[in-house]
Every structure is written in C-alpha cells, then in structure tokens.
Design a protein around this motif. Structure first.
Motif, PDB file in Angstrom:
ATOM      1  N   VAL A 181      48.429  35.855  20.118  1.00  0.00           N
ATOM      2  CA  VAL A 181      48.346  35.080  21.235  1.00  0.00           C
ATOM      3  C   VAL A 181      46.919  34.144  21.129  1.00  0.00           C
ATOM      4  N   LEU A 182      46.989  33.013  21.139  1.00  0.00           N
ATOM      5  CA  LEU A 182      45.638  32.219  20.883  1.00  0.00           C
ATOM      6  C   LEU A 182      44.757  32.116  22.008  1.00  0.00           C
ATOM      7  N   GLU A 183      45.285  31.939  23.248  1.00  0.00           N
ATOM      8  CA  GLU A 183      44.619  31.740  24.512  1.00  0.00           C
ATOM      9  C   GLU A 183      45.599  31.561  25.430  1.00  0.00           C
ATOM     10  N   ASN A 184      44.980  31.985  26.759  1.00  0.00           N
ATOM     11  CA  ASN A 184      45.829  31.770  28.138  1.00  0.00           C
ATOM     12  C   ASN A 184      45.185  30.958  29.190  1.00  0.00           C
ATOM     13  N   GLY A 185      46.010  30.616  30.234  1.00  0.00           N
ATOM     14  CA  GLY A 185      45.357  29.895  31.206  1.00  0.00           C
ATOM     15  C   GLY A 185      44.765  30.292  32.327  1.00  0.00           C
ATOM     16  N   ILE A 186      43.994  31.523  32.344  1.00  0.00           N
ATOM     17  CA  ILE A 186      43.408  32.005  33.372  1.00  0.00           C
ATOM     18  C   ILE A 186      41.891  31.738  33.077  1.00  0.00           C
ATOM     19  N   PHE A 187      41.158  31.107  34.118  1.00  0.00           N
ATOM     20  CA  PHE A 187      39.835  30.799  33.880  1.00  0.00           C
ATOM     21  C   PHE A 187      38.984  31.516  35.004  1.00  0.00           C
ATOM     22  N   VAL A 188      38.065  32.286  34.661  1.00  0.00           N
ATOM     23  CA  VAL A 188      37.276  32.935  35.527  1.00  0.00           C
ATOM     24  C   VAL A 188      35.707  32.687  35.332  1.00  0.00           C
ATOM     25  N   ASN A 189      35.128  32.763  36.303  1.00  0.00           N
ATOM     26  CA  ASN A 189      33.543  32.621  36.199  1.00  0.00           C
ATOM     27  C   ASN A 189      33.250  31.499  35.247  1.00  0.00           C
ATOM     28  N   CYS A 190      33.817  30.246  35.628  1.00  0.00           N
ATOM     29  CA  CYS A 190      33.663  29.030  34.911  1.00  0.00           C
ATOM     30  C   CYS A 190      33.555  28.001  35.709  1.00  0.00           C
ATOM     31  N   ALA A 191      34.252  27.649  36.787  1.00  0.00           N
ATOM     32  CA  ALA A 191      34.098  26.394  37.783  1.00  0.00           C
ATOM     33  C   ALA A 191      32.696  26.638  38.409  1.00  0.00           C
ATOM     34  N   ASP A 192      32.231  25.407  38.514  1.00  0.00           N
ATOM     35  CA  ASP A 192      30.858  25.243  39.430  1.00  0.00           C
ATOM     36  C   ASP A 192      31.351  24.590  41.034  1.00  0.00           C
ATOM     37  N   ILE A 193      31.789  23.437  40.660  1.00  0.00           N
ATOM     38  CA  ILE A 193      32.314  22.733  41.693  1.00  0.00           C
ATOM     39  C   ILE A 193      33.783  22.461  41.704  1.00  0.00           C
ATOM     40  N   ILE A 194      34.221  22.648  42.873  1.00  0.00           N
ATOM     41  CA  ILE A 194      35.928  22.132  43.069  1.00  0.00           C
ATOM     42  C   ILE A 194      35.778  21.279  44.042  1.00  0.00           C
ATOM     43  N   LEU A 195      36.567  20.222  43.795  1.00  0.00           N
ATOM     44  CA  LEU A 195      36.520  18.825  44.495  1.00  0.00           C
ATOM     45  C   LEU A 195      38.121  18.867  44.916  1.00  0.00           C
ATOM     46  N   ILE A 196      38.309  18.675  46.321  1.00  0.00           N
ATOM     47  CA  ILE A 196      39.752  18.938  46.815  1.00  0.00           C
ATOM     48  C   ILE A 196      39.812  17.799  47.468  1.00  0.00           C
TER      49      ILE A 196
END
Length: 227
Positions: free
Chosen positions: A199-214
C-alpha cells in the motif's frame, strides 16, 4: 454555482507572495480558475503553485499560475483541496479522483489547509457513504485485497470509466476502494491500512484540515459558510 462560490471563497484567502498547494477535483478547479483571474487582474502577485495531480497541473497552466516542485521549496503557505466526506471532527475521506497520495503530501505540508466542499459531503460518521481509496502497487493487489478483507473491509478494484480495465494513478498504481461499515477510529485505520505491504497511501486524512468551507443553498441563494 455552489461549487463556484466555494472555490472563489477559497481563492480569496490566498495572499500575495505565497506558495499554494493546488488540489484536485471539480470544486478545487474553480479555486484554481479564480486564483488565475486574481493574478491576471494584478489583485494577487508573486504566487507559485504546487499541483497535486496532472489535472491540477493542466488547469494551473491554463489559468496562468506559475508552478514549482517540492524539491524547489521548503514550505507551503496554503493548500486548497476538496473532499469526498467530512465528519464533525474535520476528518476527511479523499481520493474520489485517485489523487489522494499526492494530495496528502501537499496538504499535510501546508501551514494552512483549506477544504472546499458542498453540504452533501458532510457526514456524522466517516465512511458512512464513501469507501476508503487505497493506492496499491500492482504486484501487491491480491495480498492487499485479502488483508483489507481481514480488517472487515469490502475491497473493490476501481475500474476506469470510458476505459477498459482499472483506474491507473499518476504514479502508475491501482486503486482499491475499501468500504468499512464502521470507522470508530479513523486515525488508527489510516495507520493500519498504510502498514499493509504494497500500500502506498490511503484516503483517510486526520488532524490535517484547518478550515472547512461549505457551499449550500439557502432560500434559493448559494452561500458559503465555515464549519
């Protein structure tokens, strides 16, 4: 229209004299377009971009954003990218466009990571709608599929649209979409998946996003709110 508004709101957060991580996908494409327009108008000066995919690279060139590589810089000021799912803790699932490996490198390096989504991407529990994309080197496909099954996931090789055979990433690898009925601990699952050999990498991103624009529609109008 909603995607355009969110993309524009993110592009407005970019300051002159900065290095910008440029994400992949339809909403981020609008952000790239508006960054280009700000550069052309002179409203924004001295920007270099780090693209996360071939798509982002092509769009950046189209809109006149100068590009550089990670070898040539020592930091990224701001990154803008989309997501396929966002939970209330700002954990993400990304990789619908099979670019999550490069996205993860760029987004984690950024001093500020801005996520642009429409309201349909918000979930109460990560993995409730979207499978977790797992990039795998071709020779390891079968053993990785078996390992994911042992973890309780339902793995499926992602096949190409309008192309015979599987999706191939910008790195020349394959993508397994692993559906988990429950992800009680996203940070743990991210580590466990990445520890499977091949496995090279997976799509779970944790403790990474600062601002979520919706982006969402209220009273027939497109509005952008921050989580």
């Amino acid at each position: 229209m909603m995607k355009q508004e969110v993309g524009k709101a993110a592009a407005d957060l970019v300051k002159s004299n900065s290095i910008v991580g440029l994400g992949t996908g339809s909403t981020t494409a609008y952000a790239i377009e508006y960054i280009g327009k700000r550069l052309q108008s002179g409203n924004l000066k001295n920007i270099v971009g780090i693209p996360t995919s071939f798509q982002a690279e092509v769009l950046s060139k189209q809109y006149g954003i100068p590009l550089t590589t990670l070898d040539a810089i020592n930091h990224i000021d701001i990154a803008i990218d989309g997501a396929d799912e966002v939970d209330m803790q700002k954990n993400l699932i990304k990789g619908g466009g099979a670019a999550h490996t490069r996205e993860k490198v760029v987004d984690y390096l950024a001093n500020q990571f801005i996520v642009v989504v429409d309201a349909g991407k918000l979930v109460t529990k990560l993995g409730s709608v979207f499978a977790v994309p797992v990039e795998v080197i071709p020779m390891a496909l079968t053993p990785v599929i078996n390992s994911i099954k042992q973890l309780g996931g339902k793995p499926e090789l992602r096949m190409g649209l309008r192309k015979a055979g599987p999706v191939v990433t910008d790195q020349g690898n394959l993508v397994i979409d692993a559906k988990f009925n429950d992800i009680p601990n996203p940070a743990n699952l991210e580590k466990v998946l990445n520890n499977i050999p091949g496995v090279l990498e997976n799509g779970i991103f944790v403790n990474c996003a600062d601002i979520i624009l919706i982006g969402e529609v209220q009273d027939g109008k497109s509005i952008v709110r921050e989580m």
